[in-house]
Enzyme design. Structure first.
Site, PDB file in Angstrom:
ATOM      1  CG  HIS A 105       2.125  13.708  19.463  1.00 40.03           C
ATOM      2  ND1 HIS A 105       1.470  13.828  18.263  1.00 40.03           N
ATOM      3  CD2 HIS A 105       1.163  13.877  20.424  1.00 40.03           C
ATOM      4  CE1 HIS A 105       0.181  14.053  18.471  1.00 40.03           C
ATOM      5  NE2 HIS A 105      -0.028  14.088  19.778  1.00 40.03           N
TER       6      HIS A 105
ATOM      7  CG  HIS B 289      -1.851  10.968  22.623  1.00 41.51           C
ATOM      8  ND1 HIS B 289      -2.850  10.855  21.685  1.00 41.51           N
ATOM      9  CD2 HIS B 289      -1.437  12.267  22.571  1.00 41.51           C
ATOM     10  CE1 HIS B 289      -3.030  12.019  21.086  1.00 41.51           C
ATOM     11  NE2 HIS B 289      -2.177  12.903  21.611  1.00 41.51           N
ATOM     12  CD  GLU B 290       1.724  13.978  24.693  1.00 45.58           C
ATOM     13  OE1 GLU B 290       2.611  14.532  24.009  1.00 45.58           O
ATOM     14  OE2 GLU B 290       0.537  14.372  24.707  1.00 45.58           O
TER      15      GLU B 290
END
Length: 453
Positions: free
Chosen positions: A25, A21-22
């Site tokens: 980003h 997920h990170e």
């Protein structure tokens, strides 16, 4: 000790999903000109740091996910320290980027979770996953629970073999459960083999608040053939061996293992079993142990093994996308049931602690059956968790990606930036909501984990 081990194993798996997920980003921020000050795998103190250019990469001691620290924190700090001023965001920071760029960056994390799930499920279809599962032969639950279920209303009978649902082949009982779980309450066209005769019936699954899932009212038909006997257990003392078939239990015929369950609840001091061994009948008496208030015999029954069946690329991609849609449908339906009050939040909401436990439990159970089973079970469950993270982060709540997107859309339509204090108050409200959810779920999860397993 086993619970602690499950949680620790699960935290590592959960950490992988959060790191992906990170990473979304991080890559989006870099691509759109937002400076990333640090990207970390894990939390806590770093045991390794590397800074080739502007971004410092960190490996941290606690494998609990990771984080992507973008430039721009000073902007909010200045506003918090001097509320009367109107500080300007630093060039290259998150808040200096245009609203549409920030929307893309906020979306990238959840999208990476969606892609991870689809890729993992496609890979599982491509390689094939071995399974230990009962066959698709069924027993009507009403036979033992004296309640009418959708299976009864549709005309299903004990002993029927389910061969397909909505045109999709059903190989075993796990396939059957998956198809029912994905139906969202819609009618199912069920193809059945009954004593060699093909039939097609329509079953309308019913929502069950107790299990927070749809059911049709069937159990798996498992032949009462002994697979293994626990050491020093009542079964071993009684002389029961692997390969024995339980013909009768306390004088009652046992065509399947489900027929034994109500007989065990009689709480008698001993049971008389009639076994079939190499074509001969043997009588024996077994004195059960009482474990957590329930009779325990120490018998494991034989479950069929289905070898991995690799699929070609085109079929694997189609199955991966289809399974992703099935999981998302189940989650959206569950979310709808939660919002409408059809399920108990205390039983339906799981925090990181319980999710980690389930990941560890799935890993342990899977690897007990073999490496292929274990890897497949863990990968499948992590794909499910990744999709849950995708949906959760898109909720329009403060402090989540969905909440940030709402703010960025407001700014985009207003055509002027929101005040820093507005952003701060919005995040503070979100932090309180998230903290309350964490406390609520953690309390319920701890109560669950402390219960006897």
């Amino acid at each position: 000790m086993q619970t602690v081990l499950f949680v620790l194993l699960g935290l590592v798996g959960l950490g992988i999903v959060v790191t992906i997920h990170e990473l979304g980003h991080f890559l989006a921020a870099r691509a759109l000109g937002v400076e990333v000050e640090a990207f970390a795998v894990g939390w806590g103190p770093a045991f390794y740091r590397w800074k080739p250019k502007k971004t410092e990469y960190r490996l941290c001691w606690l494998p609990l996910g990771g984080y992507c620290k973008m430039k721009g924190e000073n902007y909010l700090k200045q506003a918090l320290l001097n509320p009367e001023t109107q500080p300007q965001p630093e060039p290259g920071s998150f808040f200096a980027a245009s609203p549409w760029r920030r929307i893309v960056i906020s979306l990238a994390g959840p999208i990476f979770n969606l892609l991870m799930a689809a890729v993992v499920l496609t890979a599982l279809a491509l390689t094939g996953v071995p399974q230990n599962s009962p066959s698709s032969r069924i027993i009507l639950a009403s036979q033992y629970e004296h309640t009418t279920y959708p299976a009864d209303q549709a005309g299903l009978k004990s002993g029927d073999i389910i061969t397909a649902i909505n045109g999709q082949p059903v190989q075993n009982f796990r396939d059957l459960q998956t198809q029912i779980g994905a139906c969202a309450g819609k009618p199912l066209s069920v193809e059945v083999n009954r004593n060699g005769q093909p039939l097609t019936l329509t079953v309308i699954p019913r929502w069950n608040p107790a299990s927070s899932s749809y059911l049709v009212g069937v159990y798996p038909w498992i032949d009462p053939i002994v697979a293994s006997v626990q050491r020093d257990s009542p079964a071993q003392i009684a002389g029961i061996r692997p390969g024995d078939r339980v013909i009768s239990f306390n004088g009652y015929p046992t065509p399947n293992t489900r027929a034994i369950v109500p007989l065990l609840s009689d709480r008698v001091p001993s049971y008389t079993l009639q076994l079939e061994r190499h074509g001969k009948q043997i009588d024996t008496t077994i004195i059960p142990d009482i474990v957590n208030g329930q009779p325990h015999l120490g018998i494991e029954y034989k479950i069929p093994h289905y070898p991995a069946v690799p699929q070609p690329w085109n079929v694997a991609v189609s199955q991966g996308i289809s399974q992703t849609q099935v999981f998302l449908g189940q989650m959206l339906d569950g979310l709808g049931q939660l919002v409408t009050g059809n399920v108990d939040p205390a039983k339906s909401l799981s925090g990181p602690l319980l999710i980690a436990y389930y990941v560890g439990d799935v890993a342990s159970q899977g690897f007990m059956s073999g490496w292929g089973d274990g890897v497949g079970a863990v990968a499948n469950f992590l794909a499910f968790i990744s999709l849950a993270l995708f949906l959760m982060n898109l909720l329009p709540l403060p402090a989540l990606d969905g909440g940030n997107i709402v703010l960025e859309l407001v700014e985009l339509f207003r055509r002027k930036p929101l005040k820093p204090m507005t952003l701060i108050r919005f995040q503070q409200v979100g932090s309180v909501i998230i903290l309350a959810l964490i406390i609520f779920t953690t309390y319920n999860n701890v109560i669950f984990l402390m219960q006897p397993k």
